[in-house]
Design an enzyme around this catalytic site. Sequence first.
Site, PDB file in Angstrom:
ATOM      1  N   ARG A 111      29.409 -29.608  11.291  1.00  0.00           N
ATOM      2  CA  ARG A 111      30.370 -30.250  12.184  1.00  0.00           C
ATOM      3  C   ARG A 111      31.782 -30.112  11.613  1.00  0.00           C
ATOM      4  O   ARG A 111      31.997 -30.189  10.405  1.00  0.00           O
ATOM      5  CB  ARG A 111      30.008 -31.732  12.307  1.00  0.00           C
ATOM      6  CG  ARG A 111      30.892 -32.565  13.222  1.00  0.00           C
ATOM      7  CD  ARG A 111      30.751 -32.158  14.646  1.00  0.00           C
ATOM      8  NE  ARG A 111      31.217 -33.215  15.554  1.00  0.00           N
ATOM      9  CZ  ARG A 111      31.618 -32.994  16.792  1.00  0.00           C
ATOM     10  NH1 ARG A 111      31.632 -31.758  17.276  1.00  0.00           N
ATOM     11  NH2 ARG A 111      31.989 -33.986  17.573  1.00  0.00           N
ATOM     12  N   THR A 411      29.597 -26.264  25.251  1.00  0.00           N
ATOM     13  CA  THR A 411      28.925 -25.949  23.997  1.00  0.00           C
ATOM     14  C   THR A 411      28.027 -24.750  24.255  1.00  0.00           C
ATOM     15  O   THR A 411      27.972 -24.245  25.375  1.00  0.00           O
ATOM     16  CB  THR A 411      28.096 -27.171  23.543  1.00  0.00           C
ATOM     17  OG1 THR A 411      28.929 -28.328  23.535  1.00  0.00           O
ATOM     18  CG2 THR A 411      27.502 -27.025  22.163  1.00  0.00           C
ATOM     19  N   GLU A 431      34.080 -27.627  21.667  1.00  0.00           N
ATOM     20  CA  GLU A 431      34.301 -28.852  22.433  1.00  0.00           C
ATOM     21  C   GLU A 431      34.598 -28.511  23.891  1.00  0.00           C
ATOM     22  O   GLU A 431      33.686 -28.234  24.634  1.00  0.00           O
ATOM     23  CB  GLU A 431      35.381 -29.751  21.831  1.00  0.00           C
ATOM     24  CG  GLU A 431      35.618 -31.050  22.593  1.00  0.00           C
ATOM     25  CD  GLU A 431      34.372 -31.923  22.753  1.00  0.00           C
ATOM     26  OE1 GLU A 431      34.432 -32.877  23.536  1.00  0.00           O
ATOM     27  OE2 GLU A 431      33.338 -31.665  22.126  1.00  0.00           O
ATOM     28  N   ASP A 453      36.772 -35.759  19.830  1.00  0.00           N
ATOM     29  CA  ASP A 453      35.529 -36.535  19.886  1.00  0.00           C
ATOM     30  C   ASP A 453      35.629 -37.838  19.100  1.00  0.00           C
ATOM     31  O   ASP A 453      34.754 -38.698  19.216  1.00  0.00           O
ATOM     32  CB  ASP A 453      34.363 -35.708  19.344  1.00  0.00           C
ATOM     33  CG  ASP A 453      33.662 -34.914  20.429  1.00  0.00           C
ATOM     34  OD1 ASP A 453      34.003 -35.081  21.609  1.00  0.00           O
ATOM     35  OD2 ASP A 453      32.762 -34.122  20.104  1.00  0.00           O
ATOM     36  N   SER A 473      29.075 -36.615  17.552  1.00  0.00           N
ATOM     37  CA  SER A 473      28.728 -35.486  18.410  1.00  0.00           C
ATOM     38  C   SER A 473      27.524 -35.833  19.270  1.00  0.00           C
ATOM     39  O   SER A 473      26.728 -36.704  18.920  1.00  0.00           O
ATOM     40  CB  SER A 473      28.409 -34.257  17.553  1.00  0.00           C
ATOM     41  OG  SER A 473      27.847 -33.225  18.335  1.00  0.00           O
ATOM     42  N   SER A 474      27.392 -35.120  20.392  1.00  0.00           N
ATOM     43  CA  SER A 474      26.217 -35.263  21.246  1.00  0.00           C
ATOM     44  C   SER A 474      25.251 -34.099  21.116  1.00  0.00           C
ATOM     45  O   SER A 474      24.214 -34.084  21.782  1.00  0.00           O
ATOM     46  CB  SER A 474      26.651 -35.379  22.718  1.00  0.00           C
ATOM     47  OG  SER A 474      27.429 -36.526  22.929  1.00  0.00           O
ATOM     48  N   GLY A 494      26.713 -29.256  26.906  1.00  0.00           N
ATOM     49  CA  GLY A 494      27.028 -30.217  27.942  1.00  0.00           C
ATOM     50  C   GLY A 494      27.551 -31.561  27.498  1.00  0.00           C
ATOM     51  O   GLY A 494      27.506 -32.527  28.257  1.00  0.00           O
TER      52      GLY A 494
END
Length: 598
Positions: A111, A411, A431, A453, A473-474, A494
């Site tokens: 990340r 993404t 992003e 984010d 983060s997702s 997404g």
Amino acid sequence: MRRVSRRVAIPALAGAMALSLVQTPAAQARPRPIDKQPTATGYGGAVASLDPYASKAGLEILRRGGNAVDAAIATSAALGVTRPYDGSIGGGGFLVIYSAKTGKVTTIDTREAAPAAAKPDLFIDPSTGQPIPFTERRVSGLSIGVPGVVRGWERALDEFGKMPLRRVLEPATRLAEDGFIVDEQYQSRTASNLAILRDFTSSRDTFLTEDGQAPQVGTVFRNEELARTYKILAAKGASAFYKGDIAEAIADTVTDPPVVPGSTRNVRSGAMKASDLADYRALEKPPTEVGYRGVKVHGMSPPSSGGSTVGEALNILENFDLKNLPRGEALHRLIESSALSFADRNAYIGDDRYVDVPLTGLLSQGYGDERSKLIGPRSATKPVAAGNPWPYNGGGGKPRTGGAGDVDGSTTHLTTADRWGNVVAYTFTLEQISGSGIAVPGYGFLLNNELTDFSADPNDPANAPAAGKRPRSSMTPTIVTKDGRPLLATGSPGSAVIITSVLQVLVNHLDFGMSLPEAIAAPRLSNTNSATTTAEQGLVQSPEGDALRGLGHQFTQTGTLGNMTGVAFLRDGRLQAAAEPVRLGGGSAMVVHPADRR
């Protein structure tokens, strides 16, 4: 600025044969169109990604004796060529890796990190004391985090790969030099960011045509700058990205963005230094893990919220016999479990090196059982409140509050497997589509806007900016094992929708008995703890949609949710690579030795 990328127009003739008539320089190989297929079944290894050129790059490495990790890096490097607006070496991501040698799953956190100069008020306008508008935060040096992708490649290859970086970069380097045929997705993504790309000399010169337009469908696009960058990494290793000329160029781009003279865009400078890149490390971490229906689901730990949120939702759903419920009632429980787990995600998840994250509590079955009691026969009023996982975490913490989740972003995800049984689920990103929109002059790649984010609120207890911190983060790369062996791996782009897409594919497969291709193709819905549930048309206008409305659910219809890829291990020993058949133009699945049946 000297333009080093070259585009060659192909006449708009029908069929792949017509495309082969394009005139290109004799010294360069002619790019050929590659047909997409959403499902491929067979032996010897598998690759699933959003793009056929990228899947082919990974397949080439598998055929040359590389393993799943080697193939994943090759595929990701190629996606940096053909899908440069979704993920590239200017961004970061997460790898989840199953090792056939050890029978264990591990993860690598790449990340993006905030530079050392970052403070909690990073996104507060000093002249007003108010948050800087999002669009201005995004297209700025302020939003750019230290990229982690290349360090992640290095660590994954050193610890789990068979090939050196120079070999796995060969297919992507050729692709960048020889070019690829522009498709609708590439053209539309360029066009959607045209105003931003035109405002930076480096982005304009790298990604737009001579007259400042998006490359047209059917033309050939080459990125010789990126090919040169890949050659530097092949010759000198990953450290060449984090020290020396490339690192200096990244820091200079952040602190002095190359804005086109006369642009009226207010582009704020960031404060990244070359030392921030030199200090960056890829972090190996244990995965999140929950049991569900007799399998184990392994995901990414913080700063990703994917593993914890999917894990908590599955623990909640463990209390319901979804398989034998009417489908509308099963989806009702899916929506409610998602809202409850997102409430906790937004309250508690951040970079666990900076924030006390009650991960054990969030992933405990006892806490899932407690949260499941909040699911009634009808839709709850949302947003629902976060719970208190601390008693299941050994105590000591205080409950927090959390609201609705974010839903925007872009993404890319890929999944690979090899003949030895190794598996990789790899999600990486910039992003937004095209990230910050700012390319590094002379090196052919865009820089991320990942620091957006972070919360703009400097007092956010979990996700405020800080020096060296990684934003929440997702991304949700996921591997499912049964009896210690891989069953499937999957993931999606997404933003927050990644989490709900992965959750629904897992429920489709593990509860509803769908094959992985069927689970990916099925219409999807998403609730990130908001008053309405976002859903695709195929679900809104279905008997299940009618049943959900009867239970009090309200829908916001959308075109597509997520863009999944995955690999399943079939009972007869075959591998099945799967990607989207329709969404966003469909994805690309390939296997080394195709075989419909044994």
